[in-house]
Design a protein around this motif. Sequence first.
Motif, mmCIF file in Angstrom:
data_model
loop_
_atom_site.group_PDB
_atom_site.id
_atom_site.type_symbol
_atom_site.label_atom_id
_atom_site.label_comp_id
_atom_site.label_asym_id
_atom_site.label_seq_id
_atom_site.Cartn_x
_atom_site.Cartn_y
_atom_site.Cartn_z
ATOM 1 N N CYS A 1 0.821 -1.216 0.000
ATOM 2 C CA CYS A 1 0.000 0.000 0.000
ATOM 3 C C CYS A 1 0.853 1.263 0.000
ATOM 4 C CB CYS A 1 -0.915 0.019 1.217
ATOM 5 S SG CYS A 1 -2.164 -1.270 1.236
ATOM 6 N N TRP A 2 2.100 1.166 0.484
ATOM 7 C CA TRP A 2 2.948 2.344 0.572
ATOM 8 C C TRP A 2 3.858 2.502 -0.643
ATOM 9 C CZ3 TRP A 2 3.773 0.810 6.289
ATOM 10 C CH2 TRP A 2 2.804 1.426 7.068
ATOM 11 N N ALA A 3 3.610 1.711 -1.677
ATOM 12 C CA ALA A 3 4.431 1.845 -2.879
ATOM 13 C C ALA A 3 4.134 3.154 -3.602
ATOM 14 C CB ALA A 3 4.196 0.659 -3.815
ATOM 15 N N GLY A 4 2.902 3.646 -3.469
ATOM 16 C CA GLY A 4 2.536 4.910 -4.105
ATOM 17 C C GLY A 4 2.859 6.083 -3.208
ATOM 18 N N PRO A 5 3.475 7.127 -3.731
ATOM 19 C CA PRO A 5 3.871 8.263 -2.896
ATOM 20 C C PRO A 5 2.701 8.983 -2.242
ATOM 21 C CG PRO A 5 4.167 8.754 -5.244
ATOM 22 C CD PRO A 5 3.870 7.296 -5.143
ATOM 23 N N GLU A 6 1.539 9.024 -2.894
ATOM 24 C CA GLU A 6 0.411 9.739 -2.316
ATOM 25 C C GLU A 6 -0.105 9.039 -1.063
ATOM 26 O OE1 GLU A 6 -2.613 10.366 -5.195
ATOM 27 O OE2 GLU A 6 -1.412 11.729 -6.434
ATOM 28 N N VAL A 7 -0.232 7.718 -1.131
ATOM 29 C CA VAL A 7 -0.693 6.968 0.029
ATOM 30 C C VAL A 7 0.348 7.027 1.138
ATOM 31 C CG1 VAL A 7 -1.389 4.702 0.887
ATOM 32 C CG2 VAL A 7 -2.142 5.464 -1.360
ATOM 33 N N LEU A 8 1.622 6.917 0.779
ATOM 34 C CA LEU A 8 2.688 6.975 1.773
ATOM 35 C C LEU A 8 2.680 8.325 2.487
ATOM 36 C CD1 LEU A 8 5.188 5.662 3.059
ATOM 37 C CD2 LEU A 8 6.559 6.718 1.247
ATOM 38 N N ALA A 9 2.512 9.396 1.730
ATOM 39 C CA ALA A 9 2.508 10.741 2.324
ATOM 40 C C ALA A 9 1.304 10.945 3.233
ATOM 41 C CB ALA A 9 2.525 11.798 1.227
ATOM 42 N N ALA A 10 0.191 10.251 2.934
ATOM 43 C CA ALA A 10 -0.986 10.364 3.791
ATOM 44 C C ALA A 10 -0.782 9.637 5.113
ATOM 45 C CB ALA A 10 -2.211 9.801 3.073
ATOM 46 N N CYS A 11 0.007 8.560 5.091
ATOM 47 C CA CYS A 11 0.187 7.740 6.287
ATOM 48 C C CYS A 11 1.414 8.113 7.099
ATOM 49 C CB CYS A 11 0.300 6.258 5.889
ATOM 50 S SG CYS A 11 -1.142 5.589 5.046
ATOM 51 N N LEU A 12 2.392 8.729 6.460
ATOM 52 C CA LEU A 12 3.670 8.994 7.107
ATOM 53 C C LEU A 12 3.992 10.483 6.976
ATOM 54 C CD1 LEU A 12 5.926 7.152 8.400
ATOM 55 C CD2 LEU A 12 7.122 7.332 6.231
ATOM 56 N N PRO A 13 4.525 11.138 8.012
ATOM 57 C CA PRO A 13 4.790 12.586 7.947
ATOM 58 C C PRO A 13 6.030 12.917 7.128
ATOM 59 C CG PRO A 13 5.529 11.727 10.050
ATOM 60 C CD PRO A 13 4.851 10.573 9.335
ATOM 61 N N VAL A 14 6.033 12.505 5.864
ATOM 62 C CA VAL A 14 7.203 12.714 5.012
ATOM 63 C C VAL A 14 7.523 14.187 4.866
ATOM 64 C CG1 VAL A 14 8.134 12.352 2.687
ATOM 65 C CG2 VAL A 14 6.725 10.580 3.751
ATOM 66 N N GLU A 15 6.483 15.025 4.790
ATOM 67 C CA GLU A 15 6.708 16.453 4.558
ATOM 68 C C GLU A 15 7.443 17.113 5.715
ATOM 69 O OE1 GLU A 15 3.148 16.294 7.109
ATOM 70 O OE2 GLU A 15 3.886 15.123 5.417
ATOM 71 N N GLN A 16 7.377 16.529 6.914
ATOM 72 C CA GLN A 16 8.071 17.101 8.066
ATOM 73 C C GLN A 16 9.554 16.736 8.089
ATOM 74 O OE1 GLN A 16 5.996 16.309 11.780
ATOM 75 N NE2 GLN A 16 4.036 16.279 10.722
ATOM 76 N N PHE A 17 9.938 15.718 7.328
ATOM 77 C CA PHE A 17 11.306 15.219 7.387
ATOM 78 C C PHE A 17 12.075 15.422 6.083
ATOM 79 C CE2 PHE A 17 9.092 13.101 10.750
ATOM 80 C CZ PHE A 17 10.024 12.958 11.753
ATOM 81 N N GLY A 18 11.362 15.668 5.004
ATOM 82 C CA GLY A 18 12.039 15.903 3.732
ATOM 83 C C GLY A 18 12.199 14.675 2.873
ATOM 84 N N SER A 19 12.204 13.488 3.474
ATOM 85 C CA SER A 19 12.323 12.252 2.707
ATOM 86 C C SER A 19 11.655 11.123 3.470
ATOM 87 C CB SER A 19 13.789 11.891 2.459
ATOM 88 O OG SER A 19 14.440 11.480 3.652
#
Length: 517
Positions: free
Chosen positions: A438-456
């Motif tokens: 489910c986390w292979a897609g960046p949109e779903v991953l970004a919804a589940c994980l605070p990627v924007e707070q860490f940069g990667s």
Amino acid sequence: MRRSSLLLSICLVFALAAPVSAAETFRLETVDFSLTVPGLSDEEITVETGTGTVSFYHTASRENGGLIGTLVTVTPRCAVFSPAYTQPAYRIVAMGTDRAFLWRSPGGGVNCGPETLEDFVRAAEALSVEQLRRYLRPAKPDDLPVLRTERHLAYLTAEDGLVRPDDPLTRGELAEILYALLEADNQRSRYQGPFCDIPDEAQCQAASYLASYGMFTGYADGAFHPEAPVTRAQLAVLLHRCQFAPPVGLYGDTEPFADVPTDHWAAGYIHSATVLGWMQGGSDGLFRPEAPVTRAQAVTAVNRMLGRDAAQNPVGLGMSPWSDLTAGHWAYGNLLEAAGVLTDTLDAPFAPEADALPEAADASSFFSETGGWAVSGARLLRTADGGRTWTEAGSPLSVSVRALWAYSAEGAVLLGGGGDAPWMLLQTEDGGETWRDCWAGPEVLAACLPVEQFGSARAAWSAVRSVELRPAGVNGAYLLVRYTPYDSVYTLDLTAVRQTFLSPAAPSAALTAAAVS
């Protein structure tokens, strides 16, 4: 600065024990606290004192800036939330009845050779915050309250059959909420606070207790004003204080809200509360820090902080025990959750008896009274008769399963991990024959994980502490990612939650994940 063998004007008296060869132990005695750290010799550490401070240096790297950290005594303990101590460099180690003990990290490292550096790191680990919390003993110890995060714990009260969702939350009511959410043995003691204007006994105890830790302060007239409304800025501050944690730092020069300049007294807390998803600004780019917060808005923010946001829960009609709250209210689920009305039975409405599950089941989930899935080791099992019989299905699993959510006879999501991927979210729509990430897609991953707070994504994954998958009725599930917020230098005590609602899409579509707003 004066070394530890001197008698100081602030009455810090040290007795450094002689080195022991068989079992090295560092010992320090003061009138305020004692500290005994096994595995560390007195010769390795140089202690220096200042007014209310005790600094620890690695002796071998002393000339190269070998400061490990500084213990700071804050008196009285209610001053622990003054601006001087609400920076990420400070972490609370222990509480006394009349003072608090903080560890101040210097940040950075030490400039020395590899061998000395290795010794420095070992000494620093022996004097870590976790070790200090374990071994430091205040002369007059007291509790450091812990925030309770269990689901369905009631903390919102109502009177006369009314919950008043859209009324402003008062200071007295917020004191009661935070008092109910904190856990410590000393709550049983009667607290005589400095306030003269709180007629309600429960509110007086709550406000006095919280004031002893500095969470609440009174006004210039010495009163608490329990009926005064709580502003949005004040709520943002209290959401952090009840966790004894500083706000998440603001990086860059951009002001997130036009009405919250960087010199606003609560700017750091407001930014942190929005970054962590507890509160939001308006579509007009304003936060309105001085606006009163309603009871519904307050419990929604508190639930988000706790990982209990029930905004997506499919709560049915007739659940509200109050005449002024109907199912159409925007905060219906969160108000019921805050009052303890929701239950585990509503979360998982089809819960089988223990003897209906296969032997050694690692996880199970029922999507109806008769249909369900279970995992036992590498085996995926399904039942269509309520658990009387189980049939092996699909291919053997290659992950260790932690949780399972089944939403149909053919569709399920599992949370598992293995090897270099400790947290994996997989979905099947063919009864377990094939699984997709489910986390292979960046949109779903970004919804589940605070990627924007860490940069990667890689940096974000390194901050994850746990992942939880739990049902939310028959039509969805919550995914909770608990993580340590980003800070470039310091380790933060705050554990944040990113909560996502998962729901099966149309029959031919894949699982969708949308961040809870």
